[in-house]
Structure formats: structure tokens, C-alpha cells
Scaffold this motif. Structure first.
Motif, PDB file in Angstrom:
ATOM      1  N   LEU A 152      14.661   4.734   3.610  1.00 23.88           N
ATOM      2  CA  LEU A 152      13.976   3.705   2.848  1.00 23.88           C
ATOM      3  C   LEU A 152      12.746   4.304   2.174  1.00 23.88           C
ATOM      4  CD1 LEU A 152      14.005   0.760   5.433  1.00 23.88           C
ATOM      5  CD2 LEU A 152      15.678   1.253   3.650  1.00 23.88           C
ATOM      6  N   LEU A 153      12.526   3.932   0.928  1.00 23.56           N
ATOM      7  CA  LEU A 153      11.315   4.307   0.207  1.00 23.56           C
ATOM      8  C   LEU A 153      10.451   3.059   0.093  1.00 23.56           C
ATOM      9  CD1 LEU A 153       9.613   6.286  -1.506  1.00 23.56           C
ATOM     10  CD2 LEU A 153      10.944   5.515  -3.496  1.00 23.56           C
ATOM     11  N   LEU A 154       9.206   3.147   0.614  1.00 22.86           N
ATOM     12  CA  LEU A 154       8.325   1.989   0.628  1.00 22.86           C
ATOM     13  C   LEU A 154       7.372   2.031  -0.567  1.00 22.86           C
ATOM     14  CD1 LEU A 154       7.293   1.846   4.401  1.00 22.86           C
ATOM     15  CD2 LEU A 154       9.350   0.948   3.294  1.00 22.86           C
ATOM     16  N   GLU A 155       7.240   0.884  -1.218  1.00 18.86           N
ATOM     17  CA  GLU A 155       6.190   0.711  -2.227  1.00 18.86           C
ATOM     18  C   GLU A 155       5.071  -0.080  -1.557  1.00 18.86           C
ATOM     19  OE1 GLU A 155       5.323  -1.694  -6.364  1.00 18.86           O
ATOM     20  OE2 GLU A 155       7.383  -1.062  -5.935  1.00 18.86           O
ATOM     21  N   LEU A 156       3.924   0.552  -1.424  1.00 16.44           N
ATOM     22  CA  LEU A 156       2.798  -0.065  -0.735  1.00 16.44           C
ATOM     23  C   LEU A 156       1.717  -0.461  -1.737  1.00 16.44           C
ATOM     24  CD1 LEU A 156       2.414   2.373   2.314  1.00 16.44           C
ATOM     25  CD2 LEU A 156       3.835   0.315   2.134  1.00 16.44           C
ATOM     26  N   GLN A 157       0.950  -1.450  -1.331  1.00 22.76           N
ATOM     27  CA  GLN A 157      -0.186  -1.883  -2.131  1.00 22.76           C
ATOM     28  C   GLN A 157      -1.435  -1.885  -1.242  1.00 22.76           C
ATOM     29  OE1 GLN A 157      -0.196  -2.517  -5.422  1.00 22.76           O
ATOM     30  NE2 GLN A 157      -2.416  -2.751  -5.279  1.00 22.76           N
ATOM     31  N   PRO A 158      -2.440  -1.035  -1.587  1.00 24.16           N
ATOM     32  CA  PRO A 158      -2.510  -0.139  -2.743  1.00 24.16           C
ATOM     33  C   PRO A 158      -1.581   1.068  -2.589  1.00 24.16           C
ATOM     34  CG  PRO A 158      -4.400   0.171  -1.339  1.00 24.16           C
ATOM     35  CD  PRO A 158      -3.663  -1.006  -0.769  1.00 24.16           C
ATOM     36  N   SER A 159      -1.230   1.666  -3.713  1.00 29.79           N
ATOM     37  CA  SER A 159      -0.276   2.767  -3.726  1.00 29.79           C
ATOM     38  C   SER A 159      -0.897   4.037  -3.161  1.00 29.79           C
ATOM     39  CB  SER A 159       0.195   3.015  -5.153  1.00 29.79           C
ATOM     40  OG  SER A 159       1.126   4.072  -5.183  1.00 29.79           O
ATOM     41  N   PRO A 160      -0.238   4.697  -2.196  1.00 32.24           N
ATOM     42  CA  PRO A 160      -0.754   5.958  -1.658  1.00 32.24           C
ATOM     43  C   PRO A 160      -0.429   7.129  -2.590  1.00 32.24           C
ATOM     44  CG  PRO A 160       1.282   5.387  -0.562  1.00 32.24           C
ATOM     45  CD  PRO A 160       0.982   4.250  -1.507  1.00 32.24           C
ATOM     46  N   PRO A 161      -1.128   8.243  -2.449  1.00 31.56           N
ATOM     47  CA  PRO A 161      -0.873   9.405  -3.321  1.00 31.56           C
ATOM     48  C   PRO A 161       0.303  10.251  -2.842  1.00 31.56           C
ATOM     49  CG  PRO A 161      -2.694   9.873  -1.862  1.00 31.56           C
ATOM     50  CD  PRO A 161      -2.292   8.446  -1.587  1.00 31.56           C
ATOM     51  N   PHE A 162       1.239   9.668  -2.111  1.00 32.85           N
ATOM     52  CA  PHE A 162       2.406  10.382  -1.601  1.00 32.85           C
ATOM     53  C   PHE A 162       3.518   9.370  -1.367  1.00 32.85           C
ATOM     54  CE2 PHE A 162      -0.751   9.637   1.742  1.00 32.85           C
ATOM     55  CZ  PHE A 162      -0.078   8.731   2.548  1.00 32.85           C
ATOM     56  N   GLU A 163       4.751   9.835  -1.269  1.00 31.26           N
ATOM     57  CA  GLU A 163       5.877   8.956  -0.967  1.00 31.26           C
ATOM     58  C   GLU A 163       5.859   8.577   0.515  1.00 31.26           C
ATOM     59  OE1 GLU A 163       9.565  10.785  -2.057  1.00 31.26           O
ATOM     60  OE2 GLU A 163       9.523   9.855  -4.054  1.00 31.26           O
ATOM     61  N   VAL A 164       6.226   7.340   0.801  1.00 27.15           N
ATOM     62  CA  VAL A 164       6.346   6.881   2.184  1.00 27.15           C
ATOM     63  C   VAL A 164       7.811   6.570   2.448  1.00 27.15           C
ATOM     64  CG1 VAL A 164       5.638   5.192   3.902  1.00 27.15           C
ATOM     65  CG2 VAL A 164       4.016   5.930   2.134  1.00 27.15           C
ATOM     66  N   LEU A 165       8.460   7.438   3.209  1.00 22.94           N
ATOM     67  CA  LEU A 165       9.876   7.297   3.528  1.00 22.94           C
ATOM     68  C   LEU A 165      10.067   6.914   4.983  1.00 22.94           C
ATOM     69  CD1 LEU A 165      11.303  10.446   1.710  1.00 22.94           C
ATOM     70  CD2 LEU A 165      11.642   8.056   1.031  1.00 22.94           C
ATOM     71  N   VAL A 166      11.002   6.016   5.228  1.00 21.09           N
ATOM     72  CA  VAL A 166      11.413   5.650   6.587  1.00 21.09           C
ATOM     73  C   VAL A 166      12.759   6.303   6.840  1.00 21.09           C
ATOM     74  CG1 VAL A 166      11.970   3.767   8.178  1.00 21.09           C
ATOM     75  CG2 VAL A 166      10.182   3.457   6.443  1.00 21.09           C
ATOM     76  N   SER A 167      12.902   6.959   7.981  1.00 17.32           N
ATOM     77  CA  SER A 167      14.130   7.706   8.279  1.00 17.32           C
ATOM     78  C   SER A 167      15.333   6.784   8.421  1.00 17.32           C
ATOM     79  CB  SER A 167      13.956   8.499   9.582  1.00 17.32           C
ATOM     80  OG  SER A 167      13.886   7.618  10.685  1.00 17.32           O
ATOM     81  N   GLN A 168      16.508   7.376   8.355  1.00 20.32           N
ATOM     82  CA  GLN A 168      17.752   6.622   8.541  1.00 20.32           C
ATOM     83  C   GLN A 168      17.770   5.931   9.900  1.00 20.32           C
ATOM     84  OE1 GLN A 168      21.242   9.083   8.247  1.00 20.32           O
ATOM     85  NE2 GLN A 168      22.658   7.458   8.758  1.00 20.32           N
TER      86      GLN A 168
END
Length: 249
Positions: free
Chosen positions: A221-237
Motif C-alpha cells: 500500500l502507498l499512503l498519501e498523508l496530510q501533510p505530505s512527507p518528503p518520502f514515500e510511505v509504503l505498507v508491506s504486503q
């Protein structure tokens, strides 16, 4: 103290009762069973029992079968003329294993062990109950640092925690970043799991900060956070299904 005896040989049963009368006269015999069937019927009667003595070889099979058919929750002292069942006995509720013919000193030692165990758990009970009854206290505020000054940050203002260069930071919903002098593991233990969840090794997010969840390769999963962080936030399978359930409440 209520005692149950499960023994199909009358001489052995009488010997045990005589030993109990000598060593533990305060004991009250509430049941005598000679078979698996009788013992199961006794337990279904819901008679209160504090300790049971089980012969292993009964007229209709091994007494271990009782544990497979009924949830026995009382401590048991096994009796047998053979030591071949010792290991299996201690996979049940056994607190001791006495070889026949029963000797008074053996019985005295076994009952002493029962009393020690009982005393130990009675001493621990108030602390256990206090622990079970006390609600978990989660942090409502963190003291964080920015520019050499320290600021109290309310938990409701925190969008996520993240680690970077072996340091941990708070990101508020207003987009301000603060340094916090704790590890993510320590922070996770202090946060309400209904509100905050570890997304991966780098980030703990508030459910209010999750704006969008996108599926990417290999069911991550790729998370879109607010506020946006300067890196991708991925959740493992492995964590994806649980994370979606958590976000959905």
C-alpha cells in the motif's frame, strides 16, 4: 479443600484416602471415579474441585483422554505404576507424578508443592487484578524540541511520527516538524493503537492523517498523508490487510 480421586483399583484408592487423612486431614473428598466415562460425567456435574488425583491407566483407557474431551482447569497429581507416561502427564495440568505403590512422604511432598503454588498465585492475584482492571493510560502530550526550544505538543495535533538519520520527529497537522527524544518503538508503546499505527519501520501514522491509500506492486500500500512527507510511505504486503481494517475503524 475439595478433592477428586480418579482411580479404578479399590486398594489403591483406599491407600490414597488413608494417606490424605494422615497428611491433609482438612481435605474433603467430593468425588471418586473409576473410569473415563465416570470422570467426564462428574465434571459435567460442575462440582467444585480444588485438586484431583488421576490414575493414568483406567478401566476404559488412559486418563489423558479426559483432557481431550473436557476442559479440565484444576491442578492434577498423577498416579501410576509406570514412569513411561511422565512426559505426557506434564503436557496436561500436572503438578506432580507419583509412582505406585504410594508412599506417605511422596504424598506429603506433592501436597506441599500444591500449597506453595497456591500461595504464590494468591500473592500475585491482587497485582494481576489491578493490572487487568486498570485502563491503559496513553500519552496525551509530548515535549518536543525545535531550534533549541521545547514545546508541548498535544496528541490531537500530531499527524505522524517518523525516523530520519537515527533521529525521531513529530509532524503536526500544521506542517511543523519537531524533534522528539524517543525511539519509534518507545513511542508506539505510548500511543493509543486505535488512533496511531506503525505503517513501516520509519513511520507511525495517525488515522486522521491518511488521505488516500493506493495499491502498488506485490499488494503493498502507498499512503498519501496530510501533510505530505518528503518520502514515500509504503505498507508491506503482510501488513496491508490489517492496515486497511484499522483505517476503516
Amino acid at each position: 479443600m475439595n478433592i477428586l480421586i480418579v482411580e479404578d483399583e479399590l486398594p489403591a484408592r483406599d491407600l490414597l484416602k488413608a494417606g490424605l487423612a494422615e497428611v491433609w486431614p482438612q481435605a474433603r473428598l467430593v468425588g471418586e471415579c473409576a473410569s473415563i466415562a465416570e470422570t467426564l460425567a462428574f465434571f459435567q456435574s460442575q462440582t467444585s474441585v480444588d485438586l484431583a488425583f488421576f490414575d493414568i491407566r483406567l478401566s476404559d483407557g488412559l486418563s489423558f483422554e479426559i483432557f481431550r474431551q473436557f476442559p479440565v482447569h484444576i491442578p492434577v497429581i498423577f498416579l501410576s505404576a509406570y514412569d513411561q507416561y511422565l512426559l505426557e502427564a506434564f503436557h496436561t495440568n500436572s503438578i506432580d507424578y507419583l509412582l505406585k505403590p504410594l508412599k506417605t512422604e511422596q504424598l506429603r511432598t506433592a501436597l506441599g508443592k500444591y500449597e506453595q503454588l497456591k500461595s504464590h498465585f494468591l500473592l500475585q492475584l491482587p497485582q494481576l487484578l489491578q493490572h487487568l482492571q486498570a485502563p491503559q493510560a496513553y500519552k496525551t502530550r509530548f515535549l518536543a524540541e525545535k531550534g533549541g526550544d521545547y514545546f508541548p505538543i498535544d496528541i490531537a495535533d500530531i499527524a505522524y511520527f517518523f525516523s530520519e538519520y537515527k533521529l525521531c520527529f513529530i509532524m503536526t497537522f500544521s506542517g511543523t516538524r519537531y524533534l522528539v527524544e524517543k525511539s519509534l518503538a518507545a513511542l508506539e508503546a505510548e500511543l493509543d493503537p486505535a488512533v496511531f499505527r506503525r505503517a513501516n519501520r520509519q513511520v507511525i501514522v495517525s488515522n486522521r492523517a491518511v488521505k488516500r491509500i493506493s495499491s502498488v506492486s506485490k499488494s503493498k500500500l502507498l499512503l498519501e498523508l496530510q501533510p505530505s512527507p518528503p518520502f514515500e510511505v509504503l505498507v508491506s504486503q503482510e501488513g496491508a490487510a490489517g492496515f486497511k481494517v484499522w483505517v476503516g475503524g
